[in-house]
Design an enzyme around this catalytic site. Structure first.
Site, mmCIF file in Angstrom:
data_model
loop_
_atom_site.group_PDB
_atom_site.id
_atom_site.type_symbol
_atom_site.label_atom_id
_atom_site.label_comp_id
_atom_site.label_asym_id
_atom_site.label_seq_id
_atom_site.Cartn_x
_atom_site.Cartn_y
_atom_site.Cartn_z
ATOM 1 N N HIS A 17 193.683 62.776 56.596
ATOM 2 C CA HIS A 17 194.107 64.056 56.455
ATOM 3 C C HIS A 17 195.622 64.478 56.522
ATOM 4 C CE1 HIS A 17 194.593 64.963 60.905
ATOM 5 N NE2 HIS A 17 192.944 64.492 60.792
ATOM 6 N N HIS A 20 197.595 62.584 59.863
ATOM 7 C CA HIS A 20 197.631 61.379 59.638
ATOM 8 C C HIS A 20 198.933 60.959 58.939
ATOM 9 C CE1 HIS A 20 193.239 61.352 60.246
ATOM 10 N NE2 HIS A 20 193.506 61.041 61.233
ATOM 11 N N CYS A 125 183.404 62.848 76.861
ATOM 12 C CA CYS A 125 183.672 63.456 75.769
ATOM 13 C C CYS A 125 183.313 62.502 74.708
ATOM 14 C CB CYS A 125 184.884 64.236 75.406
ATOM 15 S SG CYS A 125 184.853 64.654 73.527
ATOM 16 N N CYS A 128 186.090 62.295 72.087
ATOM 17 C CA CYS A 128 187.396 61.746 72.579
ATOM 18 C C CYS A 128 187.139 60.118 72.919
ATOM 19 C CB CYS A 128 188.053 62.370 73.922
ATOM 20 S SG CYS A 128 188.515 63.952 73.457
ATOM 21 N N CYS A 143 185.065 70.317 76.251
ATOM 22 C CA CYS A 143 186.030 69.438 75.843
ATOM 23 C C CYS A 143 187.400 70.261 75.413
ATOM 24 C CB CYS A 143 186.207 68.531 74.694
ATOM 25 S SG CYS A 143 187.497 67.822 74.201
ATOM 26 N N HIS A 146 188.065 69.148 71.657
ATOM 27 C CA HIS A 146 186.972 69.354 70.702
ATOM 28 C C HIS A 146 185.980 70.544 70.685
ATOM 29 C CE1 HIS A 146 187.784 65.056 70.234
ATOM 30 N NE2 HIS A 146 187.692 65.403 68.936
ATOM 31 N N LYS A 296 194.718 75.801 64.680
ATOM 32 C CA LYS A 296 194.593 74.534 64.063
ATOM 33 C C LYS A 296 193.932 74.318 62.862
ATOM 34 C CE LYS A 296 192.461 70.822 66.880
ATOM 35 N NZ LYS A 296 191.841 69.811 65.752
ATOM 36 N N LYS A 299 188.499 72.863 58.213
ATOM 37 C CA LYS A 299 187.641 73.333 57.161
ATOM 38 C C LYS A 299 187.205 74.494 57.096
ATOM 39 C CE LYS A 299 187.324 68.918 54.948
ATOM 40 N NZ LYS A 299 186.737 67.588 55.226
HETATM 41 N N1 MSP Z 1 192.503 56.252 67.234
HETATM 42 C C1 MSP Z 1 193.304 57.073 67.930
HETATM 43 C C2 MSP Z 1 194.724 56.576 68.286
HETATM 44 C C3 MSP Z 1 194.757 55.056 68.868
HETATM 45 S S1 MSP Z 1 196.388 54.296 68.761
HETATM 46 C C4 MSP Z 1 196.398 52.993 69.719
HETATM 47 C C5 MSP Z 1 193.290 58.356 67.351
HETATM 48 N N2 MSP Z 1 193.066 58.262 66.142
HETATM 49 S S2 MSP Z 1 192.991 59.742 65.054
HETATM 50 O O1 MSP Z 1 192.499 59.362 63.752
HETATM 51 O O2 MSP Z 1 192.465 60.820 65.668
HETATM 52 O O3 MSP Z 1 194.623 59.935 64.858
HETATM 53 C C6 MSP Z 1 195.240 60.626 65.608
HETATM 54 C C7 MSP Z 1 196.697 60.892 65.279
HETATM 55 O O4 MSP Z 1 196.729 61.669 64.094
HETATM 56 C C8 MSP Z 1 197.507 61.839 66.103
HETATM 57 O O5 MSP Z 1 198.090 61.309 67.322
HETATM 58 C C9 MSP Z 1 198.694 62.262 65.358
HETATM 59 O O6 MSP Z 1 199.580 61.291 65.311
HETATM 60 C C10 MSP Z 1 197.871 62.297 63.964
HETATM 61 N N3 MSP Z 1 197.221 63.963 63.888
HETATM 62 C C11 MSP Z 1 195.852 64.310 63.750
HETATM 63 N N4 MSP Z 1 195.691 65.375 63.567
HETATM 64 C C12 MSP Z 1 197.078 65.986 63.540
HETATM 65 C C13 MSP Z 1 197.585 67.159 63.133
HETATM 66 N N5 MSP Z 1 196.872 68.398 62.963
HETATM 67 N N6 MSP Z 1 199.026 67.515 63.181
HETATM 68 C C14 MSP Z 1 199.798 66.295 63.617
HETATM 69 N N7 MSP Z 1 199.439 65.308 63.516
HETATM 70 C C15 MSP Z 1 198.164 65.039 63.901
HETATM 71 O O7 MSP Z 1 193.672 59.464 68.079
#
Ligand code: MSP
Length: 500
Positions: A17, A20, A125, A128, A143, A146, A296, A299
């Site tokens: 999304h 990422h 959690c 997490c 949490c 979440h 935040k 959906k």
């Molecule tokens: N797998 C762990 C990270 C391990 S790193 C050794 C994780 N993954 S995640 O798929 O949840 O992705 C987290 C990252 O996605 C966040 O740290 C951030 O960089 C990005 N984001 C996810 N949602 C976000 C927003 N709404 N806004 C900005 N970035 C965010 O955590």
């Protein structure tokens, strides 16, 4: 100089999304900028495939966790491609080489005396994959991330003696005040450390989906320890027959979102200290992208900005530009399709696009496409003075939005210069041909300079534009207003056309 930049590795239990895309684009902008500086760059991204959330999601779908990983790792790779990012490797924590190296490092932490057997009891959690402290819980034992109700879990685990790293971490933060940026995130991490560190359970007993603990195969290594180590393990197998660890470790820049601060700024350096591995140089913590309503994105609220929709309508360049322009990198900010449109039309098309097309059109009309050999306007040279260094300094601090703004001020300055000089008036007066020559050359070279500087954000349009200026070189050393000369221009299609 080696420069090693990373994104977090993304969980394969969810869809790719905007969040990422944001982190990945930011890391790519840094990587591209450093390549322009001639640095030896390695840029890593990838997927986090072990742990409870992935195992649960796979079970729900009736497939194995590996199948889910294969499916979704592919989607994260596709996202990276559509974003036009230049990662040098894509790591998956299910890669055998990664798993072997994780076991090796964890064994080292054990052999160095930082692991013991114990029982853990706490609020857990599953989303997490982390235990929460009492103070972190929200009303109803929920949490904080979440919002789901948590339960107390108890199990026999192997523990990492995190508490014994309290002092070394405090020392690290005292000595390296730029270890974590921005400053508010540094303060947050240090406050967490100072509040007292509790030992961390290093393994999970009830889970099968992970890297087995090397000295106790009845347990798997805690997913965060496995995941964090990706930054280190990747270098050992990213290139066939070559180990890049000595060349690129320690990492220069971990780019992460604020949700995973504790793991990267506390657990990670402690693990590395325990294993006797040098620490990364910087962790940059960015904020969260929110919905148009400032909440935040979710959906169910219908306030999600879909990166693929933005790309389909306005293109990849627009998304890259918009995200780092509209939301100050490091802070939270709301996002919307309307805001993308406003930046696309108001800035990319009307400011940069217009500057490019009118500059090329005037040189073509008044000088048959040949840029005259004339003096650059000294007042404009002065306004561009020191610009590449200023941008570099901001990029070194992870200030991507300020860097972009600094460049954009010059885009606007060049447009104002056109208005002030009114080349169409000069062209009517033979006696002022020399002035027109100078204006046209200043515009052509100024446009070239800003385009070189903008290329990390707008890689494709920059290449197209520099080709039309006949100066394809992206090196930052040539990004000054007198750093290179445009000789001839060729026709250019609109860079940012109205979407159909
Ligand atoms: N797998 C762990 C990270 C391990 S790193 C050794 C994780 N993954 S995640 O798929 O949840 O992705 C987290 C990252 O996605 C966040 O740290 C951030 O960089 C990005 N984001 C996810 N949602 C976000 C927003 N709404 N806004 C900005 N970035 C965010 O955590």
């Amino acid at each position: 100089m080696p420069y090693y930049v990373t994104t977090p590795i993304y969980y394969v239990n969810g869809e790719p999304h905007l969040g990422h895309a944001y982190t990945t684009i930011a890391a790519d902008v840094l990587a591209r900028h450093m390549r322009q500086r001639g640095e030896d760059v390695f840029f890593l991204t990838g997927t986090d495939e072990h742990g409870e959330p992935v195992a649960q999601a796979a079970e729900k779908l009736g497939i194995t966790p590996r199948e889910l990983g294969d499916r979704n790792a592919g989607r994260f790779r596709e996202l990276a491609e559509r974003l036009n990012v230049t990662n040098d490797f894509f790591i998956r924590t299910t890669d055998e080489e990664h798993m072997a190296k994780v076991a090796e490092v964890v064994q080292r932490i054990h052999d160095n005396g930082h692991v013991y057997a114990g029982t853990y009891e706490g609020w857990y959690c599953p989303r997490c994959a982390d235990f929460k402290t009492e103070s972190e819980l929200e009303d109803g034992n929920r949490c904080p991330i979440h919002k789901i109700e948590l339960e107390i879990e108890k199990e026999d685990n192997w523990f990492f003696r995190l508490s014994s790293f309290q002092e070394p971490l405090e020392k690290l933060y005292a000595e390296r005040t730029d270890f974590v940026t921005p400053q508010n995130r540094y303060n947050e991490a240090l406050a967490f450390i100072k509040s007292g560190l509790r030992d961390l359970s290093l393994s999970r007993a009830h889970l099968k989906w992970g890297v087995p603990v090397p000295w106790d195969h009845s347990q798997v290594i805690y997913v965060w320890i496995d995941a964090l180590l990706n930054y280190y393990t990747a270098l050992s197998f990213a290139r066939d027959g070559e180990d890049l660890t000595d060349r690129f470790w320690p990492a220069t820049f971990h780019v992460i979102g604020k949700d995973i601060l504790k793991f990267h700024t506390v657990f990670w350096p402690a693990m590395l200290l325990a294993a006797g591995i040098p620490l990364p140089e910087h962790v940059f913590v960015h904020g969260f992208l929110l919905g148009a309503d400032g909440r935040k994105m979710s959906k169910s609220l219908g306030n999600v900005l879909d990166p693929f929709e933005v790309i389909d309508r306005y293109g990849t360049e627009a998304l890259r530009y918009y995200l780092l322009r509209d939301v100050t990198f490091g802070a939270d900010g709301s996002t919307s399709f309307d805001a993308v449109r406003a930046r696309y039309e108001g800035e990319l098309a009307n400011e940069l696009g217009n500057l490019a097309s009118r500059t090329i059109a005037m040189i073509t009309r008044y000088r048959d496409g040949a840029v005259p050999e004339a003096e650059l306007d000294p007042s404009m040279v002065a306004e561009f003075d020191g610009l590449p260094d200023e941008v570099s300094a901001l990029m070194d601090r992870g200030e991507l939005t300020q860097a972009l703004e600094t460049i954009w001020q010059r885009v606007r300055r060049l447009n104002r210069y056109v208005e002030e000089q009114a080349p169409w008036q000069l062209a009517k007066d033979e006696a002022r041909a020399g002035d027109l020559d100078s204006v046209l050359r200043t515009l052509a070279d100024g446009l070239r300079a800003v385009t070189v500087l903008l290329s990390p954000w707008l890689p494709e349009s920059s290449v197209t534009l520099l080709d039309a200026l006949g100066t394809p070189d992206l090196a930052l050393s040539g990004a000054a207003l007198d750093g290179g000369r445009v000789q001839r221009v060729s026709p250019l299609e609109p860079l940012f056309p109205k979407p159909s």
